[in-house]
Design an enzyme around this catalytic site. Structure first.
Site, short mmCIF file in Angstrom:
data_model
loop_
_atom_site.label_atom_id
_atom_site.label_comp_id
_atom_site.label_asym_id
_atom_site.label_seq_id
_atom_site.Cartn_x
_atom_site.Cartn_y
_atom_site.Cartn_z
N ALA A 253 -45.45 -1.62 31.74
CA ALA A 253 -45.25 -1.52 33.19
C ALA A 253 -44.44 -0.29 33.57
O ALA A 253 -44.15 -0.08 34.75
CB ALA A 253 -44.55 -2.78 33.71
N ASP A 254 -44.07 0.50 32.59
CA ASP A 254 -43.18 1.65 32.85
C ASP A 254 -43.77 2.65 33.84
O ASP A 254 -44.91 3.11 33.70
CB ASP A 254 -42.90 2.35 31.52
CG ASP A 254 -41.99 3.54 31.70
OD1 ASP A 254 -40.79 3.32 31.80
OD2 ASP A 254 -42.51 4.67 31.77
N ALA A 255 -42.94 3.02 34.82
CA ALA A 255 -43.39 3.95 35.86
C ALA A 255 -43.76 5.32 35.27
O ALA A 255 -44.69 5.97 35.77
CB ALA A 255 -42.29 4.11 36.91
N GLY A 256 -43.05 5.73 34.24
CA GLY A 256 -43.34 7.03 33.63
C GLY A 256 -44.69 7.06 32.94
O GLY A 256 -45.43 8.04 33.02
#
Length: 298
Positions: A253-256
């Site tokens: 789920a990491d935005a990066g």
DNA sequence: ATCCAGGCGATGG
DNA sequence: CCATCGCATGGA
């Protein structure tokens, strides 16, 4: 296997294959609010060995890594502790050849592994530091996260001075024994994050958390981590990747990660799409992740 | 100004 | 069980 040779006044080791110290440096220079210092191609870092603070430097030349003890007793325990730390910090013992094999065939990674060849995970060997950093970084921009971390370290950590520069040791859970939520609020942690961090510090002071994390499979560890207040799926995988050095950990789920893939796809991918294309990275998700992250700081 | 950050737990349907 | 909401503030 990295073999550190003790040369009396310093230690040296051959770099493993598929390793570029300069990529480690790129990562370490990402923020100027870190506890380590990078000057030229030399990294300075303070560490606590057997209760006392020491300072060492590490650098590389002609595919050899060199460690010098700059402050503190350079006895065998100190040297052993430093080599263990550096080996974990720079992930020197991993055989990354299978990852490169896989990545060269992958549409999303082939270019990245070529461009950033030799990049390895820069880990967070200290468990408490990994937790605090991961929680501090939840849902805020990285610059602010580094500011929070620096304030935390300067409030609760120990300082070591050497040649006019200050080096900080990350606090231990014991250093938070008298810390209140209000004290962390002053540093601009949210109340939630303050609660999470104090809860974890407490569980670590009585040793129950370390005990619970003695399991060694990814699934078991993740289950334990998720039972801790403040640790969701993202944080669990982040800690598994940076501290437990699990190469299959994947903070999906990491935005990066999403942003990096967006640059390749032209639009933001859904979780399902990422899960699908990540099947090709099976077993090496953590490494795929750091190459995607690396592509962001251009 | 507005949107979004290396998310999480609580709440409500 | 899933979708939404509040947190909390700095960067871009």
């Amino acid at each position: 296997m990295v073999k550190w040779q003790d040369k009396q006044s310093y230690m040296e080791a051959e770099c493993p294959s598929n390793y570029q110290f300069d990529e480690t440096l790129v990562f370490l220079k990402r923020s100027n609010q870190e506890m380590h210092r990078v000057e030229g191609r030399i990294v300075y870092k303070a560490l606590k060995v057997d209760g006392s603070a020491i300072l060492f430097s590490v650098t590389e030349e002609n595919d050899k890594l060199y460690i010098h003890v700059l402050k503190g007793k350079a006895d065998s325990l100190t040297k052993e502790s430093i080599t263990v730390y550096v080996t974990k910090w720079f992930d020197l013992e991993r055989d990354v050849a299978p990852f490169y094999q896989l990545a060269q065939q992958d549409p999303y990674l082939s270019k990245l592994v070529q461009q950033y060849s030799g990049l390895r995970i820069v880990g967070i060997p200290d468990l408490f530091e990994a937790f605090v950093w991961a929680i501090a970084g939840q849902q805020i921009n990285l610059t602010f996260a580094y500011t929070l971390k620096r304030r935390f370290v300067e409030q609760f950590g120990e300082k070591l001075d050497w040649e006019g520069e200050a080096y900080w040791l990350f606090p231990e859970p014991e250093d938070l024994a008298d810390c209140t939520i209000e004290m962390l609020r002053v540093l601009q942690f949210s109340s939630r994050k303050a609660e999470y961090i104090l809860g974890i510090a407490e569980k670590m002071r009585d040793g129950s958390l370390q005990q619970a994390l003695r399991e060694n499979s990814y699934q078991e560890l993740k289950k334990e981590l998720l039972s801790i207040r403040g640790i969701g799926a993202w944080t669990a995988d982040y800690v598994l990747m940076k501290c437990f050095r699990m190469q299959n950990a994947f903070p999906i789920a990491d935005a990066g990660i999403h942003q990096a893939l967006k640059q390749q796809l032209g639009r933001k991918p859904t979780l399902e799409e990422i899960a699908k294309l990540a099947r090709n990275w099976a077993g090496w998700e953590a490494y795929a992740t750091i190459y995607l992250w690396r592509s962001l700081n251009e």
